[in-house]
Scaffold this active site. Structure first.
Site, PDB file in Angstrom:
ATOM      1  N   ALA A  60       0.723  -1.145  -0.063  1.00  0.00           N
ATOM      2  CA  ALA A  60      -0.050  -0.035   0.198  1.00  0.00           C
ATOM      3  C   ALA A  60       0.886   1.205   0.237  1.00  0.00           C
ATOM      4  CB  ALA A  60      -0.686   0.130   1.151  1.00  0.00           C
ATOM      5  N   VAL A  86       4.480  -1.406   3.524  1.00  0.00           N
ATOM      6  CA  VAL A  86       4.425   0.119   3.247  1.00  0.00           C
ATOM      7  C   VAL A  86       5.295   0.403   1.820  1.00  0.00           C
ATOM      8  CG1 VAL A  86       4.612   2.547   3.902  1.00  0.00           C
ATOM      9  CG2 VAL A  86       3.868   0.761   5.552  1.00  0.00           C
ATOM     10  N   LYS A  87       4.680   1.005   0.999  1.00  0.00           N
ATOM     11  CA  LYS A  87       5.402   1.122  -0.364  1.00  0.00           C
ATOM     12  C   LYS A  87       5.797   2.697  -0.267  1.00  0.00           C
ATOM     13  CE  LYS A  87       4.688  -0.248  -4.999  1.00  0.00           C
ATOM     14  NZ  LYS A  87       3.662  -0.629  -6.177  1.00  0.00           N
ATOM     15  N   VAL A  88       6.979   2.765  -0.855  1.00  0.00           N
ATOM     16  CA  VAL A  88       7.456   4.308  -0.523  1.00  0.00           C
ATOM     17  C   VAL A  88       8.258   4.498  -1.900  1.00  0.00           C
ATOM     18  CG1 VAL A  88       9.376   5.564   1.004  1.00  0.00           C
ATOM     19  CG2 VAL A  88       8.059   3.739   2.146  1.00  0.00           C
TER      20      VAL A  88
END
Ligand code: G3P
Length: 225
Positions: A60, A86-88
């Site tokens: 996400a 967590v997509k960064v």
């Protein structure tokens, strides 16, 4: 190699999951928008729905581009479900955020990777995954698969545990090439996964098996009569 599906479409996620080959899901803001999912509440509810279908990591993506904003979003996202990663984005504050989140035991996926240097920085910061975009490199006449091979070599040289998650896959040949060069994960559109099933000799062979079986059964029935 793990198979992830690169979509926010619930029906497609269910279809890949029902085949029994799905290890996870990747989404991004464009894919969420494509499904018409807007507003924080709806977006979070949609992530929850996806997490309840798959037994694996679900990426996400944060929308913030500053360190504090990314951390705040990440802390909210991981509360949705234990499958959330967590997509960064690959920017300076993104690298700082990955370092911070990995020190807290939060899984991260560093996205928009287009060079070995970017992947090396993300791996050093402790990213769980790096997402090199193969198709978008191919689109500008740069061999995307070459990047996957470079990352495999670099990560193996130093024993990085960061997984190479090949993204922006456009067709089944990309998937096979990823497996050949040793990507840890391929995140694919459903159409590319389904295309792997297809071979004309399989269809011809199956048709003949069934026809032979039918003919033999009819012969036996006649003898009985
Ligand atoms: O998840 C991001 C990536 O897979 C994007 O793919 O086809 O938009 O380049 P594409």
């Amino acid at each position: 190699m793990k198979f992830f599906i690169d979509t926010a479409n619930i029906e497609q996620i269910k279809e890949a999951h029902d085949m029994g080959i799905l290890d996870g899901v990747t989404t991004n803001p464009s894919l969420m928008a494509k499904e018409g999912i807007t507003g924080k509440e709806n977006i979070f509810a949609h992530y929850k729905k996806i997490c309840e279908i798959v037994h694996g990591d679900v990426s996400a993506e944060v929308i913030s581009t500053d360190f504090d904003g990314m951390i705040k979003e990440a802390e909210e996202l991981v509360k949705i479900h234990k499958h959330i990663v967590v997509k960064v984005p690959m920017i300076k504050d993104g690298v700082k955020a990955i370092k911070y989140l990995s020190s807290k035991g939060i899984k991260t996926n560093c996205t928009l990777i287009f060079s070995p240097g970017q992947a090396l920085l993300a791996a050093k910061a402790g990213a769980t995954y790096v997402s090199p975009f193969i198709g978008r490199l191919d689109d500008i006449s740069v061999d995307g698969m070459e990047l996957i091979a470079q990352l495999r070599l670099i990560f193996d040289n130093y024993g990085f545990t960061t997984q190479i998650l090949a993204a922006s896959i456009r067709h089944p040949v990309h998937i096979i090439q990823c497996a050949e060069v040793g990507a840890d994960v391929a995140t694919c559109p459903l159409s590319s996964i389904l295309a792997l099933l297809k071979h004309p000799l399989t269809d011809i062979g199956l048709e003949k098996f069934l026809a032979d079986h039918k003919a033999a059964s009819q012969k036996t029935e006649k003898v009985k009569v």
